[in-house]
Motif scaffolding. Structure first.
Motif, PDB file in Angstrom:
ATOM      1  N   ARG A 180       0.586  10.723  -3.788  1.00  0.00           N
ATOM      2  CA  ARG A 180       1.050  11.158  -5.113  1.00  0.00           C
ATOM      3  C   ARG A 180       1.592   9.982  -5.914  1.00  0.00           C
ATOM      4  O   ARG A 180       1.729  10.045  -7.120  1.00  0.00           O
ATOM      5  CB  ARG A 180       2.081  12.279  -5.000  1.00  0.00           C
ATOM      6  N   CYS A 181       1.928   8.873  -5.245  1.00  0.00           N
ATOM      7  CA  CYS A 181       2.388   7.689  -5.982  1.00  0.00           C
ATOM      8  C   CYS A 181       1.210   6.889  -6.519  1.00  0.00           C
ATOM      9  O   CYS A 181       1.405   5.962  -7.295  1.00  0.00           O
ATOM     10  CB  CYS A 181       3.219   6.783  -5.076  1.00  0.00           C
ATOM     11  N   GLY A 182       0.021   7.170  -6.059  1.00  0.00           N
ATOM     12  CA  GLY A 182      -1.157   6.488  -6.597  1.00  0.00           C
ATOM     13  C   GLY A 182      -1.315   5.058  -6.116  1.00  0.00           C
ATOM     14  O   GLY A 182      -1.760   4.192  -6.869  1.00  0.00           O
ATOM     15  N   GLY A 195       0.792  -1.227   0.000  1.00  0.00           N
ATOM     16  CA  GLY A 195       0.000   0.000   0.000  1.00  0.00           C
ATOM     17  C   GLY A 195       0.824   1.277   0.000  1.00  0.00           C
ATOM     18  O   GLY A 195       0.334   2.324   0.433  1.00  0.00           O
ATOM     19  N   PHE A 196       2.032   1.197  -0.423  1.00  0.00           N
ATOM     20  CA  PHE A 196       2.867   2.416  -0.463  1.00  0.00           C
ATOM     21  C   PHE A 196       3.967   2.240  -1.498  1.00  0.00           C
ATOM     22  O   PHE A 196       4.339   1.120  -1.837  1.00  0.00           O
ATOM     23  CB  PHE A 196       3.513   2.697   0.897  1.00  0.00           C
ATOM     24  N   GLN A 197       4.426   3.358  -1.992  1.00  0.00           N
ATOM     25  CA  GLN A 197       5.584   3.324  -2.895  1.00  0.00           C
ATOM     26  C   GLN A 197       6.706   4.142  -2.270  1.00  0.00           C
ATOM     27  O   GLN A 197       7.596   3.603  -1.653  1.00  0.00           O
ATOM     28  CB  GLN A 197       5.175   3.782  -4.295  1.00  0.00           C
ATOM     29  N   CYS A 198       6.620   5.467  -2.363  1.00  0.00           N
ATOM     30  CA  CYS A 198       7.675   6.257  -1.699  1.00  0.00           C
ATOM     31  C   CYS A 198       7.482   6.238  -0.185  1.00  0.00           C
ATOM     32  O   CYS A 198       8.421   6.438   0.573  1.00  0.00           O
ATOM     33  CB  CYS A 198       7.687   7.694  -2.206  1.00  0.00           C
ATOM     34  N   GLY A 199       6.252   6.042   0.266  1.00  0.00           N
ATOM     35  CA  GLY A 199       5.981   5.928   1.700  1.00  0.00           C
ATOM     36  C   GLY A 199       5.748   7.250   2.414  1.00  0.00           C
ATOM     37  O   GLY A 199       5.484   7.250   3.619  1.00  0.00           O
ATOM     38  N   TYR A 200       5.822   8.360   1.702  1.00  0.00           N
ATOM     39  CA  TYR A 200       5.696   9.648   2.397  1.00  0.00           C
ATOM     40  C   TYR A 200       4.305   9.846   2.998  1.00  0.00           C
ATOM     41  O   TYR A 200       4.161  10.355   4.097  1.00  0.00           O
ATOM     42  CB  TYR A 200       6.020  10.807   1.440  1.00  0.00           C
ATOM     43  N   CYS A 201       3.296   9.398   2.260  1.00  0.00           N
ATOM     44  CA  CYS A 201       1.928   9.594   2.753  1.00  0.00           C
ATOM     45  C   CYS A 201       1.526   8.505   3.735  1.00  0.00           C
ATOM     46  O   CYS A 201       0.487   8.610   4.385  1.00  0.00           O
ATOM     47  CB  CYS A 201       0.951   9.582   1.577  1.00  0.00           C
ATOM     48  N   THR A 202       2.320   7.433   3.830  1.00  0.00           N
ATOM     49  CA  THR A 202       1.886   6.215   4.520  1.00  0.00           C
ATOM     50  C   THR A 202       1.572   6.391   6.010  1.00  0.00           C
ATOM     51  O   THR A 202       0.550   5.875   6.475  1.00  0.00           O
ATOM     52  CB  THR A 202       2.942   5.102   4.308  1.00  0.00           C
ATOM     53  N   PRO A 203       2.365   7.089   6.796  1.00  0.00           N
ATOM     54  CA  PRO A 203       1.992   7.256   8.213  1.00  0.00           C
ATOM     55  C   PRO A 203       0.606   7.881   8.367  1.00  0.00           C
ATOM     56  O   PRO A 203      -0.205   7.423   9.181  1.00  0.00           O
ATOM     57  CB  PRO A 203       3.087   8.170   8.767  1.00  0.00           C
TER      58      PRO A 203
HETATM   59  S1  FES Z   1       3.358   6.178  -1.363  1.00  0.00           S
HETATM   60 FE1  FES Z   1       4.277   7.933  -2.210  1.00  0.00          FE
HETATM   61  S2  FES Z   1       2.906   9.497  -1.723  1.00  0.00           S
HETATM   62 FE2  FES Z   1       1.877   7.716  -1.157  1.00  0.00          FE
END
Ligand code: FES
Ligand code: FES
Length: 273
Positions: A229-231, A172-180
């Motif tokens: 933003r990673c969708g 459920g994440f790519q870059c992980g910035y939104c994940t928390p």
């Molecule tokens: S995983 Fe990159 S912004 Fe959500």
């Protein structure tokens, strides 16, 4: 090199600028404060500022240690006592400080992310008394005597929270910035549904009683304040559905196994030359 030699090769304008700067009392340039600010301002405003800065040994001046010890003075100070991830905290802070900045800068809990800082992305979502809030829009002082849970507080005794495990399983994440923020939002969302709190897409708001069943549409609507933003949205929805229903949702991705990795003939061919 003498000062005269240093000045060789300067244009008349540059020489005039340099002598103007040198005419100032520069004995206190190594101190931080007004004189340093004026000095920098003079250099910045002048077209030949960079050249003069080099000649004057500006780098060394800026690198000089402060002669006064740094003491933090807090404007509009308030004392805040609250619980963060189960631990009691007491802090003196500016009454205008946001919860997000307090967590990140005063308590070094940097899991909560600052995305837009304007309440538009959800990256900063934490829970206050079990309800999700945008910590960038919440004054820390308003959390007096409340209990704040951040992403750092979800795992217990070395075990990830089920929502964290589901995010991992469903990628459920790519870059992980939104994940928390996504995970905190998802955890609070489950309680909202359990308590029968309606959303914009809940049918029969007036007659519905009891827990709300989370359809994909409900999950998407309730998570719409958390932007990725990673969708990674489809996988986030799968993770939440799995935790909500307690039933395994099929994982839609997997690592290649050793056989697949060694048998490159299985891979699609790229005919674009
Ligand atoms: S995983 Fe990159 S912004 Fe959500
Ligand atoms: S950082 Fe708070 S909503 Fe974007």
């Amino acid at each position: 090199m003498t000062e005269e030699n240093q000045n060789e090769g300067l244009t008349e304008d540059e020489k005039a600028l340099l002598s103007e700067i040198l005419s100032e009392d520069s004995s206190n340039l190594s101190e931080f404060g007004e004189s340093r600010r004026n000095f920098l301002k003079q250099l910045t405003m002048a077209g030949g500022g960079i050249l003069a800065f080099e000649l004057f040994g500006g780098q060394e001046l800026l690198a000089s240690p402060a002669t006064q010890p740094f003491t933090e003075s807090i404007e509009n100070a308030v004392t805040l006592s609250f619980k963060v991830n189960g631990a009691k905290k007491s802090l003196s802070l500016d009454s205008r400080m946001t919860l997000l900045d307090t967590l990140r800068e005063k308590l070094q809990l940097t899991g909560s992310k600052k995305g837009c800082d304007h309440g538009q992305c959800g990256a900063c979502t934490v829970m206050v008394d079990g309800k999700r809030v945008l910590s960038c829009l919440t004054l820390a002082a308003s959390c007096t005597d409340k209990s704040v849970t951040t992403i750092e507080g979800l795992a217990k005794d070395g075990e990830l929270h089920p929502m964290q495990t589901a995010f991992l399983k469903h990628d459920g994440f790519q870059c992980g910035y939104c994940t928390p923020g996504q995970i905190c939002s998802a955890v609070a969302l489950l309680s909202e549904a359990k308590n029968g709190e309606a959303s914009y897409v809940t049918a029969n708001v007036q007659t519905s009683k009891g827990a709300v069943s989370l359809s994909e549409e409900e999950i998407r609507e309730r998570m719409s304040g958390n932007i990725c933003r990673c969708g990674a949205y489809p996988n986030i929805v799968d993770a939440i559905r799995e935790v909500h229903t307690g039933k395994g949702v099929a994982q839609n991705w997997q690592f290649v196994d050793d056989n697949q990795a060694s048998n490159t003939s299985d891979l699609p061919k790229n005919d674009n030359k």
